[in-house]
Design a protein around this motif. Structure first.
Motif, PDB file in Angstrom:
ATOM      1  N   LEU A 200      17.609   0.400  19.631  1.00 13.77           N
ATOM      2  CA  LEU A 200      18.660  -0.189  20.460  1.00 13.77           C
ATOM      3  C   LEU A 200      18.133  -0.526  21.852  1.00 13.77           C
ATOM      4  CD1 LEU A 200      21.659   2.107  19.493  1.00 13.77           C
ATOM      5  CD2 LEU A 200      21.567  -0.369  19.191  1.00 13.77           C
ATOM      6  N   GLY A 201      18.483  -1.692  22.319  1.00 15.71           N
ATOM      7  CA  GLY A 201      18.007  -2.158  23.620  1.00 15.71           C
ATOM      8  C   GLY A 201      16.714  -2.939  23.478  1.00 15.71           C
ATOM      9  N   TYR A 202      15.757  -2.394  22.803  1.00 17.22           N
ATOM     10  CA  TYR A 202      14.488  -3.082  22.573  1.00 17.22           C
ATOM     11  C   TYR A 202      14.711  -4.314  21.701  1.00 17.22           C
ATOM     12  CZ  TYR A 202      12.163   1.027  24.486  1.00 17.22           C
ATOM     13  OH  TYR A 202      11.750   2.036  25.323  1.00 17.22           O
ATOM     14  N   LYS A 203      15.472  -4.150  20.643  1.00 17.03           N
ATOM     15  CA  LYS A 203      15.727  -5.251  19.707  1.00 17.03           C
ATOM     16  C   LYS A 203      16.342  -6.446  20.433  1.00 17.03           C
ATOM     17  CE  LYS A 203      18.298  -6.298  15.468  1.00 17.03           C
ATOM     18  NZ  LYS A 203      19.145  -5.722  14.381  1.00 17.03           N
ATOM     19  N   GLU A 204      17.312  -6.187  21.297  1.00 14.71           N
ATOM     20  CA  GLU A 204      18.018  -7.265  21.987  1.00 14.71           C
ATOM     21  C   GLU A 204      17.142  -7.917  23.057  1.00 14.71           C
ATOM     22  OE1 GLU A 204      20.568  -4.654  19.851  1.00 14.71           O
ATOM     23  OE2 GLU A 204      19.242  -4.168  21.545  1.00 14.71           O
ATOM     24  N   LEU A 205      16.374  -7.101  23.788  1.00 11.92           N
ATOM     25  CA  LEU A 205      15.497  -7.665  24.818  1.00 11.92           C
ATOM     26  C   LEU A 205      14.339  -8.436  24.193  1.00 11.92           C
ATOM     27  CD1 LEU A 205      15.396  -4.835  27.524  1.00 11.92           C
ATOM     28  CD2 LEU A 205      16.801  -6.913  27.457  1.00 11.92           C
ATOM     29  N   ILE A 206      13.891  -8.015  23.035  1.00 13.89           N
ATOM     30  CA  ILE A 206      12.865  -8.771  22.307  1.00 13.89           C
ATOM     31  C   ILE A 206      13.418 -10.140  21.918  1.00 13.89           C
ATOM     32  CG2 ILE A 206      11.605  -8.889  20.109  1.00 13.89           C
ATOM     33  CD1 ILE A 206      11.236  -5.841  20.314  1.00 13.89           C
ATOM     34  N   ALA A 207      14.652 -10.154  21.439  1.00  9.88           N
ATOM     35  CA  ALA A 207      15.282 -11.428  21.079  1.00  9.88           C
ATOM     36  C   ALA A 207      15.378 -12.340  22.296  1.00  9.88           C
ATOM     37  CB  ALA A 207      16.668 -11.165  20.491  1.00  9.88           C
TER      38      ALA A 207
END
Length: 273
Positions: A200-207
């Motif tokens: 969580l958080g990493y997935k969205e910032l990667i996107a």
């Protein structure tokens, strides 16, 4: 997710100062390119616990990932892994379709999990297809709670307060250069593992960094997904009758005293003296 090195801000990893005061285990034990499995965690946790107790101390399991706690507390029989099958299953974007497939292959396992819990559905299918044996055959399921010598304590917050803290937490992480941390991770020669990249958080910032959404959209989505995850966590832990629930609005020292007084009365008397 705190098992991963270099993933510090987004996992709210204990600071170096805190870890110098209180020894922490299973932190920074894997590279982000590794798929750190439940089996590895279970073995490492049991090893750490035995070492702590051998020194005459008491091990505290702290965190929020329910399945990982159950694996240690109840010594779950964990099936093997079949990464090729997992990769094939991940190609299906429709989680409900995967759950329908599980209903056909292993209705008992399908009934034990939420149809929207993609990770658990894929895991059950992976084991069923890879081993040729129903996932549900590996144990009575997580709905069975055996007697345990391990004391479990849950800290309860209102939904509104939990939502507020999640937003505040993510705001603080962004101010602490969370985005830069993700940039550095993506620049590493080895790609992030499937597990690490879904954090969580990493997935969205990667996107966001891949141009799939704006930064504001990524932050908002991460907060929404974290709140949903917190609700799933609460449902998970509320089902366990072995957990004693305390009001987290109390001061930490008050909560600690309540736990010790209830479960270790002799130690509490010594503390008061």
């Amino acid at each position: 997710m705190q098992v991963y090195r270099h993933m510090d801000i987004g996992t709210a990893k204990p600071s170096v100062q805190i870890r110098a005061e209180v020894p922490h285990h299973l932190v920074d034990v894997a590279d982000p390119c590794e798929d750190y499995s439940l089996t590895k965690f279970q073995a490492a946790a049991q090893q750490a616990r035995l070492a702590i107790e051998a020194r005459g101390n008491l091990a505290l399991f702290v965190g929020g990932t329910g399945l990982y706690h159950r694996a240690v507390i109840d010594n779950l029989n964990i099936p093997g892994q079949y990464p090729n099958i997992t990769s094939e299953l991940e190609q299906e974007p429709d989680t409900s379709a995967l759950h329908s497939r599980l209903v056909e292959l292993d209705p008992v396992a399908a009934n034990r999990m939420e149809p929207t819990n993609r990770r658990r559905v894929i895991r059950a299918l992976e084991v069923t297809l890879g081993s040729g044996r129903c996932f549900s055959s590996y144990g009575p399921g997580l709905g069975q709670y055996r007697a345990s010598a391990i004391t479990q304590v849950g800290l309860s917050l209102s939904r509104a307060e939990m939502d507020r803290r999640i937003q505040q937490r993510f705001d603080c992480q962004m101010q602490a250069d969370f985005l830069e941390e993700v940039k550095v991770l993506l620049a590493r020669p080895e790609p992030l593992s499937r597990t690490a990249s879904q954090a969580l958080g990493y997935k969205e910032l990667i996107a966001h960094l891949r141009g799939e959404m704006s930064l504001d959209e990524a932050v908002a989505l991460a907060v929404v997904r974290t709140r949903r995850f917190a609700r799933r966590q609460e449902r998970w832990f509320r089902r366990d009758p072995r957990i004693t629930w305390l009001d987290a609005a109390e001061e930490p020292e008050v909560l600690a005293a309540q736990v010790v007084a209830k479960h270790c009365p002799q130690s509490f008397a010594q503390l008061r003296d």
